[in-house]
Design an enzyme around this catalytic site. Structure first.
Site, PDB file in Angstrom:
ATOM      1  N   HIS A   1       0.828  -1.208   0.000  1.00 61.27           N
ATOM      2  CA  HIS A   1       0.000   0.000   0.000  1.00 61.27           C
ATOM      3  C   HIS A   1       0.858   1.252   0.000  1.00 61.27           C
ATOM      4  CE1 HIS A   1      -3.205   2.785   1.464  1.00 61.27           C
ATOM      5  NE2 HIS A   1      -3.995   1.930   0.873  1.00 61.27           N
ATOM      6  N   PHE A   2       1.436   1.674  -0.964  1.00 57.53           N
ATOM      7  CA  PHE A   2       1.550   1.148  -2.330  1.00 57.53           C
ATOM      8  C   PHE A   2       3.019   0.972  -2.628  1.00 57.53           C
ATOM      9  CE2 PHE A   2      -2.270   3.778  -2.080  1.00 57.53           C
ATOM     10  CZ  PHE A   2      -3.235   2.889  -2.499  1.00 57.53           C
TER      11      PHE A   2
END
Length: 154
Positions: free
Chosen positions: A54-55
């Site tokens: 993420h991410f």
């Protein structure tokens, strides 16, 4: 309760909250006014396990993890309210109202967690919670929680 007696460093937090790595989201309590408010911090590092997904190209702390940090801070305020058998007490998150995300939280940020007691009714604690980075609001919400005693057999 005297603030100096509380000494809410990571060692005290570990005695009060059941959470452990990778889910413990409070590093230190900075200020505590029993029955009223608490100010804590979470140092956000690139080593947080959620950043791998993420991410991968630009790590962002998930909003749900910011809310969890606020809920854990609220739990610490609740535990400061009265003498309790902390080892046999569980704190349950039961509701969120008005959650808003206003700023991205990234590795290297220091998340300041401010929680104010609003009311207690029929076993439910209600709090106003605000997470900030460098004085800018990252997240705000109203949180509802309850405290339950565990059976000795659990």
């Amino acid at each position: 309760m005297n603030i100096e007696k509380l000494n809410f460093d990571i060692h005290k937090i570990l005695t009060l909250l059941p959470h452990r790595y990778p889910f413990l989201m409070v590093d230190r309590v900075l200020e505590l006014e029993p029955h009223k408010s608490i100010k804590a911090l979470k140092n956000v590092t690139v080593n947080e396990p959620f950043f791998t997904g993420h991410f991968p190209q630009r790590p962002v702390m998930p909003g749900v993890m910011i809310l969890e940090a606020l809920a854990q801070t609220a739990a610490l305020l609740t535990f400061s309210e009265e003498e309790q058998d902390f080892e046999n007490t569980l704190y349950y998150f039961v509701g969120i109202d008005g959650a808003r995300f206003k700023r991205v939280v990234e590795p290297g940020d220091q998340l300041i967690l401010n929680v104010t007691f609003e009311r207690y009714m029929r076993g439910i604690w209600k709090f106003k919670a605000v997470a900030e980075v460098e004085g800018s609001v990252a997240c705000e919400a109203e949180l509802m929680c309850t405290v339950k005693k565990m059976d000795a057999a659990q």
